[in-house]
Motif scaffolding. Structure first.
Motif, PDB file in Angstrom:
ATOM      1  N   LEU A  45     -20.109   2.417 -32.759  1.00 52.05           N
ATOM      2  CA  LEU A  45     -19.417   1.957 -34.015  1.00 52.05           C
ATOM      3  C   LEU A  45     -19.393   2.560 -34.493  1.00 52.05           C
ATOM      4  O   LEU A  45     -17.796   2.706 -35.556  1.00 52.05           O
ATOM      5  CB  LEU A  45     -20.631   0.448 -34.256  1.00 52.05           C
ATOM      6  CG  LEU A  45     -20.763   0.244 -35.148  1.00 52.05           C
ATOM      7  CD1 LEU A  45     -18.929  -1.392 -34.715  1.00 52.05           C
ATOM      8  CD2 LEU A  45     -20.990  -1.095 -36.243  1.00 52.05           C
ATOM      9  N   GLN A  70     -16.587   4.748 -33.614  1.00 49.79           N
ATOM     10  CA  GLN A  70     -15.308   4.120 -32.449  1.00 49.79           C
ATOM     11  C   GLN A  70     -15.905   4.968 -31.457  1.00 49.79           C
ATOM     12  O   GLN A  70     -14.165   5.382 -31.108  1.00 49.79           O
ATOM     13  CB  GLN A  70     -14.170   4.379 -33.042  1.00 49.79           C
ATOM     14  CG  GLN A  70     -13.904   3.242 -34.516  1.00 49.79           C
ATOM     15  CD  GLN A  70     -14.199   1.718 -34.843  1.00 49.79           C
ATOM     16  OE1 GLN A  70     -13.034   1.668 -33.706  1.00 49.79           O
ATOM     17  NE2 GLN A  70     -15.235   1.297 -35.021  1.00 49.79           N
ATOM     18  N   ASP A  71     -16.070   5.008 -30.640  1.00 51.91           N
ATOM     19  CA  ASP A  71     -16.473   5.879 -29.678  1.00 51.91           C
ATOM     20  C   ASP A  71     -17.000   5.350 -28.101  1.00 51.91           C
ATOM     21  O   ASP A  71     -17.722   4.647 -27.823  1.00 51.91           O
ATOM     22  CB  ASP A  71     -17.742   6.754 -29.431  1.00 51.91           C
ATOM     23  CG  ASP A  71     -17.741   7.618 -28.226  1.00 51.91           C
ATOM     24  OD1 ASP A  71     -17.765   7.595 -27.533  1.00 51.91           O
ATOM     25  OD2 ASP A  71     -18.914   9.147 -28.573  1.00 51.91           O
ATOM     26  N   VAL A  72     -15.409   5.389 -27.095  1.00 58.10           N
ATOM     27  CA  VAL A  72     -15.304   4.066 -26.540  1.00 58.10           C
ATOM     28  C   VAL A  72     -16.191   4.981 -25.005  1.00 58.10           C
ATOM     29  O   VAL A  72     -16.799   3.769 -24.454  1.00 58.10           O
ATOM     30  CB  VAL A  72     -13.413   4.385 -25.893  1.00 58.10           C
ATOM     31  CG1 VAL A  72     -13.480   3.882 -25.018  1.00 58.10           C
ATOM     32  CG2 VAL A  72     -13.298   4.066 -26.988  1.00 58.10           C
ATOM     33  N   ILE A  74     -16.984  -3.262 -29.550  1.00 57.62           N
ATOM     34  CA  ILE A  74     -16.361  -1.495 -30.091  1.00 57.62           C
ATOM     35  C   ILE A  74     -14.744  -1.804 -29.321  1.00 57.62           C
ATOM     36  O   ILE A  74     -13.816  -1.117 -29.169  1.00 57.62           O
ATOM     37  CB  ILE A  74     -17.320  -1.248 -29.826  1.00 57.62           C
ATOM     38  CG1 ILE A  74     -18.476  -1.673 -31.146  1.00 57.62           C
ATOM     39  CG2 ILE A  74     -17.118   0.220 -30.263  1.00 57.62           C
ATOM     40  CD1 ILE A  74     -19.866  -1.032 -30.943  1.00 57.62           C
ATOM     41  N   CYS A 121     -11.480  -0.946 -30.532  1.00 49.55           N
ATOM     42  CA  CYS A 121     -11.094   0.273 -30.158  1.00 49.55           C
ATOM     43  C   CYS A 121      -9.609  -0.252 -28.913  1.00 49.55           C
ATOM     44  O   CYS A 121      -8.270   0.623 -28.738  1.00 49.55           O
ATOM     45  CB  CYS A 121     -11.217   1.340 -28.603  1.00 49.55           C
ATOM     46  SG  CYS A 121     -13.070   1.520 -30.267  1.00 49.55           S
ATOM     47  N   ALA A 145      -5.836  -0.319 -35.302  1.00 45.16           N
ATOM     48  CA  ALA A 145      -6.993   0.500 -35.832  1.00 45.16           C
ATOM     49  C   ALA A 145      -7.528  -0.347 -37.426  1.00 45.16           C
ATOM     50  O   ALA A 145      -6.477  -0.181 -38.154  1.00 45.16           O
ATOM     51  CB  ALA A 145      -6.479   1.644 -36.386  1.00 45.16           C
ATOM     52  N   ILE A 187     -14.009   0.104 -41.041  1.00 45.93           N
ATOM     53  CA  ILE A 187     -15.130  -0.776 -41.218  1.00 45.93           C
ATOM     54  C   ILE A 187     -15.977  -0.462 -42.235  1.00 45.93           C
ATOM     55  O   ILE A 187     -15.805  -0.318 -42.964  1.00 45.93           O
ATOM     56  CB  ILE A 187     -16.104  -0.337 -39.800  1.00 45.93           C
ATOM     57  CG1 ILE A 187     -15.616  -0.202 -38.258  1.00 45.93           C
ATOM     58  CG2 ILE A 187     -16.959  -0.937 -39.760  1.00 45.93           C
ATOM     59  CD1 ILE A 187     -16.222   0.593 -37.704  1.00 45.93           C
ATOM     60  N   SER A 212      -9.774  -7.565 -34.659  1.00 45.88           N
ATOM     61  CA  SER A 212     -10.573  -7.038 -35.181  1.00 45.88           C
ATOM     62  C   SER A 212     -10.965  -7.330 -36.419  1.00 45.88           C
ATOM     63  O   SER A 212     -12.368  -7.133 -36.274  1.00 45.88           O
ATOM     64  CB  SER A 212      -9.778  -5.542 -35.039  1.00 45.88           C
ATOM     65  OG  SER A 212      -9.002  -4.998 -34.581  1.00 45.88           O
TER      66      SER A 212
END
Lengths: 218, 218
Positions: free
Chosen positions: B34, B37-39, B104, B108, B112, B115, B179
């Motif tokens: 989170l 933002q790591d997919v 999340i 993504c 964008a 947060i 989002s």
């Protein structure tokens, strides 16, 4: 110190059904208030969940008392474990009903908004699932419980429809944003109520058959 | 058929701590995903909760087995009842972590968005509450659990701040709506994770002291 186990279990059954009836009444009131936008009815649910909290504690204490003073086995033990869990699930349904009442009161203060059809269907279905699972508990009806668990799938679809409605509705008129978010929030609570009803259905199946059906489609 | 109760209880303690560690790891991964933002990291949590579901069932079966074949009393009985509940709470935390990972991944794919600070703080706090309550469980530390329960108040305040942010953010740019709603949804899940951590804290207090603190400020 010995206790009269059959008498205690009968008392416990009566108590959990009474708690179920009290929670069901509060849920029905809040669902009616949602449909009719009835502020006064919503206010009765906004306040007065203390009686439910007290019932929950009382039932929990009785279960622990019975477990501590007698050595229930097999069906009796399963009954007490199921009651402990159902007690907790019912209290959560009561809490969720209270949360919905707050949202209704919020909505009634803001710009009027037409409640979307999938939310009304969620409300009707989650109320029915709760009523049915309490009947199934009273009747030891595991078959009805298997049907109730399947109803949960339809609730998930309806939740997605509410989600889609929110995404369309917000850009249409940003003045409605607060009420739209209230509706989204109510839909989440209804989904959780249906989840709790499913959990109770699983507990009744466990209680009647001794089978753990969680995480399965059985 | 007799069982070796102390050995079974030791095994059960090891199992619930292992389950706790597995859930904590998934939660940490999703909270990191989170923040960054790591997919890919989010995808590891999106899949692979079957191991947790299996641990939950296995622990539940062991508890029922012990209850059925021996007559644990006092502290041992409380331990088993607490494990049954904690097991359930941990599985829910795992489920909520999975739900957050889906959001999340959704976010993504969309425009964008920055947060908001209260969400980051909620994420940090709910992760810490979960870690702390698992340490308290390992150490039978009821005092730490009382502190953890109080942290829940701050989470509720942060949830309100996220709510206020949502109401400001949506009219500012309706293209961000999806989002923004994902963020609202994540905040609800974090709030529920903190709730579950509080529930576990209550169970540890019950386990250590035999006191039921639910619905109280004790």
């Amino acid at each position: 110190m010995a206790i009269d186990l059959p008498a205690e279990l009968t008392g416990l059954r009566r108590d959990i059904l009474t708690m179920g009836a009290a929670v069901e009444k509060r849920l029905n009131n809040v669902l009616t208030a949602l449909r009719t936008q009835d502020v006064e009815l919503a206010q009765t649910v906004r306040h007065g969940d203390r009686a439910i909290d007290e019932m929950e504690l009382d039932i929990e204490m009785k279960c622990l008392h019975i477990l501590a003073l007698s050595q229930p086995v097999a069906g009796d033990l399963r009954f007490i474990l199921a009651v402990l869990r159902i007690n907790n699930d019912l209290e959560r349904i009561g809490d969720l009903a209270k949360g919905i009442s707050k949202r209704i009161l919020d909505m009634c203060e803001n710009a009027a908004i037409q409640i979307p059809a999938p939310l009304l269907e969620m409300s009707e279905r989650s109320g029915r699932m709760t009523a049915e699972v309490l009947n199934a508990l009273a009747d030891d009806d595991a078959k009805a419980c298997r049907r109730i668990r399947q109803d949960d799938d339809r609730i998930d679809d309806l939740q997605k429809e509410v989600f889609a409605w929110v995404h369309e509705e917000i850009p249409r008129d940003v003045n409605h944003t607060e009420s739209v978010i209230d509706i989204l929030s109510i839909s989440r609570s209804l989904e959780r109520i249906a989840d709790q009803a499913s959990n109770i259905a699983e507990d009744v199946i466990f209680l009647v058959e001794g089978t753990v059906v969680r995480h399965s489609r059985a």
